[in-house]
Design an enzyme around this catalytic site. Sequence first.
Site, PDB file in Angstrom:
ATOM      1  N   TRP B 322      27.436  22.344  33.906  1.00  0.00           N
ATOM      2  CA  TRP B 322      26.296  22.348  32.973  1.00  0.00           C
ATOM      3  C   TRP B 322      26.386  23.566  32.052  1.00  0.00           C
ATOM      4  O   TRP B 322      26.028  23.504  30.883  1.00  0.00           O
ATOM      5  CB  TRP B 322      24.980  22.388  33.772  1.00  0.00           C
ATOM      6  CG  TRP B 322      23.752  22.509  32.923  1.00  0.00           C
ATOM      7  CD1 TRP B 322      23.008  21.490  32.400  1.00  0.00           C
ATOM      8  CD2 TRP B 322      23.112  23.717  32.482  1.00  0.00           C
ATOM      9  NE1 TRP B 322      21.958  21.980  31.669  1.00  0.00           N
ATOM     10  CE2 TRP B 322      21.998  23.341  31.696  1.00  0.00           C
ATOM     11  CE3 TRP B 322      23.372  25.075  32.663  1.00  0.00           C
ATOM     12  CZ2 TRP B 322      21.142  24.277  31.106  1.00  0.00           C
ATOM     13  CZ3 TRP B 322      22.519  26.003  32.067  1.00  0.00           C
ATOM     14  CH2 TRP B 322      21.427  25.599  31.309  1.00  0.00           C
ATOM     15  N   HIS B 323      26.894  24.689  32.595  1.00  0.00           N
ATOM     16  CA  HIS B 323      26.934  25.912  31.793  1.00  0.00           C
ATOM     17  C   HIS B 323      27.925  25.824  30.651  1.00  0.00           C
ATOM     18  O   HIS B 323      27.770  26.506  29.640  1.00  0.00           O
ATOM     19  CB  HIS B 323      27.266  27.120  32.681  1.00  0.00           C
ATOM     20  CG  HIS B 323      26.083  27.584  33.468  1.00  0.00           C
ATOM     21  ND1 HIS B 323      25.688  26.986  34.623  1.00  0.00           N
ATOM     22  CD2 HIS B 323      25.197  28.584  33.237  1.00  0.00           C
ATOM     23  CE1 HIS B 323      24.605  27.595  35.086  1.00  0.00           C
ATOM     24  NE2 HIS B 323      24.289  28.565  34.263  1.00  0.00           N
ATOM     25  N   GLY B 324      28.939  25.029  30.802  1.00  0.00           N
ATOM     26  CA  GLY B 324      29.882  24.935  29.692  1.00  0.00           C
ATOM     27  C   GLY B 324      31.141  24.213  30.076  1.00  0.00           C
ATOM     28  O   GLY B 324      31.469  24.084  31.255  1.00  0.00           O
TER      29      GLY B 324
END
Lengths: 356, 481
Positions: B322-324
């Site tokens: 989700w963060h990247g």
Amino acid sequence: MSSSIFSSDSATRGAQRKPVPHGLLLAIVAVAVIEAALCFVDIPFDASRIFLPRDRPPTVVETIMETKLQAANSIGNAPDVLLLGDSSGLMGLDPRVMSGRVGKDVFNLCSISLIGADGQRAILERYIRTHGRPSVIVYHYAPHDLRYTADDLANWKFRQSVYLWLAASDGQAVEAESYRRDEFRVLPSQRFRDAVQRRLFFVFDRPQNLNTPRGRFGSHHEMVEQVLNQDGFMQEVNEDETDEPRDLNLAMPESQEAALDALLDYVDRIGVPIFLVSNPLPAYAKTDATLESLRRQQQQLQQIMARHEQAAILLPEQRFLPRESFATLNHLRPSAAAQNSKEIADLIKGGGLIHE
Amino acid sequence: MSFISYPFLVLFAVVWLACWLLPFRFVNPFLLLASYVFYGWWDWRFLALLGFSSVVDFICGKLLDGGVAEERRSDVLAVSVVVNLGILALFKYFDFFIDSFCEVVATVGIEMPPPLLRLVLPIGISFYTFQTLSYTIDIYRRKMSSTCRFLDFLLYVSFFPQLVAGPIERATSLLPQILTPRKFDWEQISSGCQLALVGFFKKMVIADNLAPFIESVYGNGGASNGLAVVLATYAFAIQIYCDFSGYTDIARGVARMIGFELCQNFNLPYFATNPSDFWRRWHISLSTWIRDYLYVPLGGNRGGRFRVIRNLIITMFLAGLWHGARWNFVIWGLYHGLLLGIFAVIHDIRVKKQGTTGSHPPEPKLNRVGFWLSVLGFFHLTCLGWLIFRAESFASIVKLLRSVLEVWHWSLLNIDPNFVVRLALLGIPLILFQCYQFKRGDHEPWVGWSLTTRVVFYVVLFYGIVLLGSPERHEFIYFQF
């Protein structure tokens, strides 16, 4: 039901009766008082950190500016021939070669084109204040760099930094003036940001910053030593292999004309002859468009010269040299710089341009 | 538009006045307009994406709430999930997976140029996608009813204080606040202003002043000496906390000043004694989201030990992703999944030893020494995670770790003294203040201080921001997610 503070809703009115936040309001008053007081406060500004930032190695351009401003600001005797101008002169006129040809003292005060002719005038004024008048000034310029507009020079901020440096070295600049102009300033206290950060964060000078090599140019200290040992001359170390035909736009904006006019006015006032010398251009740039643009630039320069009794163009014909002579479009390689220096020196000597 | 900009101050001044001067029926449309201006300031083209996502979920919400037959409800939810995650996948992950796939097939000798889309990542897409998904899922689970007020729903998705970097608000919390008229309250406005001021200080003074030094170490491809890496990692732990929690404080403060209460996103995370505790304190809105919508549906704590560990690792793998779209985020997620798994096993053993029963047995109490040792120990495990998170590539992670482990090569030379001074001057007061907050069990202790202390505190914060705020503007770290 409404959320307005002017609402007739009873619950909302009830909330309005709550006491106002005294802490916040008093803080706002305190800030207002402090800001008002700061309008009347200022502290002297340290010139040395304009071009020598504390937190990183200076760039080559910053080293050049610091060296030249130090040279202009130090007390000494004026040379017979003073070389003024941009980096085409800095790297294209070797005072030792010229001195050998003319038998007179020569010093290279050339710096960069990014300060414009008015920046050059400011440096010249300081130099003459500390050294007295030379017999002759040679103003060496790159034709392609006369195109910079007033906006260009303002955006680069080198000229503004020169003014600030000169004022600070006289003790006339204060912290307030160092504040970056590109940042929106609302509060008087913002003028002290740099000073406060330096003091509160105990910003250390990093001696190694001045010893850090910058590619082919070496460190700040090495470059300063080289320039001092060569009477202000700096060798170009780049090697550009460009050979594509190139149309150059050489038209001078009005601001450049006005700045050059003002420089020549000053030279008229002090009564020193000044000779303008255009740096050679590479043969690959000798296109029809360049020549047309060059004609226009030369007309502009002649019109300016006509208004000044002490000024003349030393080489009316633009010189074009083979690509091999150039390190970059505006910079000659050391061997070509030596040739250029001899040529200019011979013209000065042969023309009897130096008054005894 | 960033919070750290003059246009935002102007926009917020106008919004604040409008919120309290306009009749209520005009306030929400005005807030919606302001939110779209705020978001469109970066790139107006992405407003269409935001609008599309909102429209899809509004319609899905209506259909889920009695608009379709019972047996079709799961199909409607699937549409919502596929559309939202599809947009996220296309913009955020497509190039990453294609590129990774091509690299994998290249190792077996099949060379193919990756057909990359090179799309610009819409700012805040991960945040508003999760927010809007929670709306349809909660309606599907019959935890709430759909709203029939379209503009208010658009405002729920795009509410500017938390649009680009959270907190990820649940519809059950934010929508009722949008629908109900807000009451003007000086105390609420004052406390919102204080919270925002603290947020600006954390971001502009602490996080931004540390950023260049961290970049100089981590941006060096891991070629720094071990001591510099250790210091930069400590600094990054402070930077990411102050950057992200600073953003949250500004968002909550700004929202409070216009009458909204957003959820708490941080609870002194570096006082966590174990990974489970950490995720109850760090990015709370995300960790509760993934718990409720991912971990629990996967089976959560039900089943055997292996099943729980599997669920934790899958959940944290997706949380990392989700963060990247980068492998270091994936590794970071797996690392935390592993820590949670190990902790679950240890916790299980300790609980069995103590003979505690129940589905959620409490964590055993620690004495004071044990507590502080656990805090210190887990902080360093968190820092190891931050090293993985901050590194720019897998190779860089290996290099950085190697330089840290080669203790005999550590050297004080070549460490910028300015870095050490700044880390100490910014880090130590922060740690002391956090200890004070922890001891008092109060996140906004200044509210209870005497008038004089409060005035001094506000003035110091204000001048800290004005005078010590970094001259270089660094975008909020979580904007990239």
